[in-house]
Design a protein around this motif. Structure first.
Motif, PDB file in Angstrom:
ATOM      1  N   ALA A 114       0.811  -1.450   0.265  1.00 26.66           N
ATOM      2  CA  ALA A 114      -0.042  -0.052   0.016  1.00 26.66           C
ATOM      3  C   ALA A 114       0.837   1.102   0.112  1.00 26.66           C
ATOM      4  N   LEU A 115       1.922   1.346   0.937  1.00 26.09           N
ATOM      5  CA  LEU A 115       2.671   2.545   0.774  1.00 26.09           C
ATOM      6  C   LEU A 115       3.580   2.682  -0.409  1.00 26.09           C
ATOM      7  N   HIS A 116       4.067   1.522  -1.129  1.00 21.96           N
ATOM      8  CA  HIS A 116       4.511   1.624  -2.268  1.00 21.96           C
ATOM      9  C   HIS A 116       3.561   2.348  -3.394  1.00 21.96           C
ATOM     10  N   GLY A 117       2.345   2.053  -3.200  1.00 24.95           N
ATOM     11  CA  GLY A 117       1.367   2.648  -3.949  1.00 24.95           C
ATOM     12  C   GLY A 117       0.803   3.930  -3.806  1.00 24.95           C
ATOM     13  N   GLY A 118       1.171   4.591  -2.982  1.00 21.28           N
ATOM     14  CA  GLY A 118       1.132   5.803  -2.629  1.00 21.28           C
ATOM     15  C   GLY A 118       0.104   6.053  -1.558  1.00 21.28           C
ATOM     16  N   THR A 119      -0.385   5.099  -0.838  1.00 21.96           N
ATOM     17  CA  THR A 119      -1.223   5.192   0.247  1.00 21.96           C
ATOM     18  C   THR A 119      -0.637   5.799   1.658  1.00 21.96           C
ATOM     19  N   SER A 120      -0.968   6.725   2.287  1.00 22.30           N
ATOM     20  CA  SER A 120      -0.373   6.869   3.706  1.00 22.30           C
ATOM     21  C   SER A 120      -0.488   5.924   4.677  1.00 22.30           C
ATOM     22  N   PRO A 140      -1.422   6.811  13.165  1.00 26.52           N
ATOM     23  CA  PRO A 140       0.078   6.938  13.501  1.00 26.52           C
ATOM     24  C   PRO A 140       0.566   8.390  13.981  1.00 26.52           C
ATOM     25  N   MET A 141       1.620   8.644  14.648  1.00 29.01           N
ATOM     26  CA  MET A 141       1.874   9.932  15.073  1.00 29.01           C
ATOM     27  C   MET A 141       2.356  10.736  13.789  1.00 29.01           C
ATOM     28  N   SER A 142       2.567  10.203  12.884  1.00 25.40           N
ATOM     29  CA  SER A 142       2.953  10.865  11.365  1.00 25.40           C
ATOM     30  C   SER A 142       3.201   9.914  10.492  1.00 25.40           C
ATOM     31  N   ASP A 143       3.222  10.495   9.278  1.00 25.02           N
ATOM     32  CA  ASP A 143       3.429   9.709   8.184  1.00 25.02           C
ATOM     33  C   ASP A 143       4.620   9.957   7.445  1.00 25.02           C
TER      34      ASP A 143
END
Length: 328
Positions: A114-120, A140-143
């Motif tokens: 998901a992260l590699h696909g652009g999802t935060s 999460p506290m931060s992306d």
């Protein structure tokens, strides 16, 4: 279930700051008590890349705990876990110092995809919480990447190498939270702290130095906390000068800080109140803010519910105009 929340907090949002195992226990009690009114802001300073996968240990501990999937014996990972992947990896001479169970791998693989696909990270975590049937918002506290680094006498270590690889054995000199000042807080975390009807902020009994300080190091979040007008309370992670689980007391000793509730209150200078264990009642008069004593060792589900109710009741009594008796 525990007693209902105080009438003054009914239907109003509550924010919890949380690390891993100890914090997740209280987060579960709060989720069972107030459900969708709860936002849990989780430490991501422990996140790292391992075997090509984005691993978020504290987030996953909170997700699994609130979803009823966590291993009750280890306190982390999934129940009913198997280790075929790790056994096969060991046979190939791969890295096995950080163990990933077969069921747990699915979360890391899907997160990485998901992260590699652009999802935060925020959106992915929110989606997983909903899919797992969790009522509370887990964010999460931060992306952005924030790395907890442990400075020891000999070297500077990434958190997981210190915590898991070396079992916290090196003497800790100080902690660094790399990129924390430049990292943007999660938009959902900021929205929760800035909610105009916010009822309370609760700092769970996570390790103050390893689990909560990374959250506070994100400048947007620290500034948002400074602007909070609702009561901010913490639950001490210590009972009789010792942590129920983890290296909190060891770290405090290495930093030259007494392992007591007085030090916890001083560490969180922005608190309006502190909950300490009943065995530490003698420390109450040395703490310069309202204190509530309670049984804070959460052995059972009923203990989690009871402490969650104690937190909400204490916060309600700290609202200006409420009764000031702290039940010491």
């Amino acid at each position: 279930m525990s007693a209902p929340r105080p009438a003054s907090l009914r239907g109003r949002p509550v924010v919890a700051l949380c690390g891993g195992v100890g914090g997740a226990k209280l987060a579960l009690g709060l989720d069972r008590l107030i459900g969708e009114d709860l936002t849990v802001i989780v430490n991501t300073g422990d996140d790292f890349e391992h075997l090509g996968l984005h691993v978020s240990p504290d987030i996953d501990t909170v997700l699994y705990t609130l979803a009823g999937l966590s291993d009750p014996e280890r306190g982390w990972g999934r129940a009913g876990e198997s280790w075929n992947f790790m056994d096969a990896l060991a046979a190939l001479g791969g890295e096995t110092w950080f163990r990933l169970g077969d069921r747990d791998l699915a979360m890391h693989a899907e997160r990485t995809r998901a992260l590699h696909g652009g999802t935060s990270l925020t959106d992915f975590t929110t989606a997983m919480a909903r899919r797992l049937g969790i009522a509370a918002r887990i964010v999460p506290m931060s992306d952005d990447r924030v790395e907890t680094m442990v400075v020891t006498e000999a070297e500077t270590l990434p958190f997981q190498r210190y915590f898991v690889g070396l079992q916290c054995e090196p003497v800790l000199k100080r902690l660094e939270f790399r990129n924390a000042e430049r990292a943007a807080a999660s938009h959902q975390a900021l929205a929760a702290l800035r909610h105009p009807d916010l009822a309370a902020v609760i700092i769970c009994p996570s390790n103050p130095y390893l689990s909560v300080d990374p959250i506070l190091a994100v400048s947007d979040l620290r500034h948002a906390l400074d602007d909070v007008t609702a009561p901010i309370i913490a639950v001490s992670p210590l009972i009789g000068g010792q942590a129920v689980k983890g290296p909190t007391a060891k770290i405090m000793a290495e930093l030259g800080v007494p392992a007591d509730s007085v030090s916890i209150a001083r560490h969180y200078r922005f608190l309006n109140g502190l909950i300490i264990d009943e065995t530490d009642r003698a420390e109450v008069d040395r703490i310069d803010l309202p204190v509530q004593t309670a049984s804070i060792w959460m052995r059972s589900l009923e203990d989690r519910d009871r402490l969650a109710a104690d937190c909400l009741d204490f916060a309600a009594r700290l609202v200006p105009g409420a009764e000031t008796g702290m039940g010491r």
